[in-house]
Design a protein around this motif. Sequence first.
Motif: not given
Length: 390
Positions: A341-349
């Motif tokens: 499920r979707d949630r939170g911010a995006t920390d790709i690194n």
Amino acid sequence: MDRAALRLILLGVFLVSASSQPVKKKQYVDIYSFYINSTVTSRYATTVITSRVANTVNESQEIQFEVKIPKNAFISKFRMTIEGKIYDGVVKEKHEAQQQYSRAVSRGESAGLIKSVGRTLEDFKTSVTVAAFSKVTFELTYEELLKRRLGKYELLINAQPMQPVADFKIDVHIQEKPGFSFLEVEGDLSSGDLANAIKTTRADKDAWVTFYPTQDQQTKCESCGESGLKGDLLITYDVERSSHKGEVMVSNGYFVHYFAPSDVSRIPKNVVFIIDRSGSMNGRKIHQTRLALLKILSDLDEDDHFGLITFDSEVKTWKNELLKATKENLETAKSFVKEIRDRGATDINAAVLAGVDMIHRHPREGTASILILLTDGDPTSGTDSLTNTS
């Protein structure tokens, strides 16, 4: 005009002009001839679309010409012939071309404008003002290098003349020095009654495909109607491969090397899927991601190993090690994927670094290591987000 300039049609606008009468808003036109001629030599295709149209009323009117070309093709020539005079396309800036076209129309002159339509640059549309009882011929040439997909080359031809045409023809001639291992004709226009309008002839190194539907046939196929044909003809083929070293073609100081080895053994994979579950993945995006993952997991072989990492502002690892792609492990993984499920911010690194670490901790000799990142865009937290805002 050289080829490099002609390619600017994708970014610019073609403009041609000639004398005629004032424009009236009526539409009585007869497309009395529509030819598509495609020649393929050593997997390089040159296709010419020629449409001949007559204005059948005693007043000038605007006539349209629409074509679709393959995504990887480029237009090498566009020409209009009006009242026996030939007008080749000239590249103009979009604003300048539109102004010149409008001025020509206001003076009662024949003027044609062609520009790309849509985001994919696959659709092209021309309009030209034609004098009373006059004729116009549109001629569009495009070229493409055919690509081999799933063991076959594909030549896609779209036919959409906008009305049933008395003289409609598609002619395809393919020349391949190695000869043909197979050749098939598919597509919307090869089914039902239209199949009887297709003829295929093969010789040693040549193949011909013709498609000559009658006006009656042009209104009776599944994708046809009062506006005539609307569909694709897809010609697929492959060449004989007597040498594993491939085939080298030389022409005018240039060469191309074709090779498609069939005896290369499959390499087992170590693959880690890195899945974005941040808030921006809400709705359709996360749904499509789950569907894609389920499909990819089904395509893994038992000698492959895989892992799953989900991330938002935090990174979560499904299992701490790569698992063998057994039926049981894949079913467990699919159950996990269905609950993402979707949630939170995006920390790709941080997520990518976790995937690299997982690959490094489980090396296997003679395998290929792959990271697959499924995300919708830019990072909003972590190291990469600071870099993007600096």
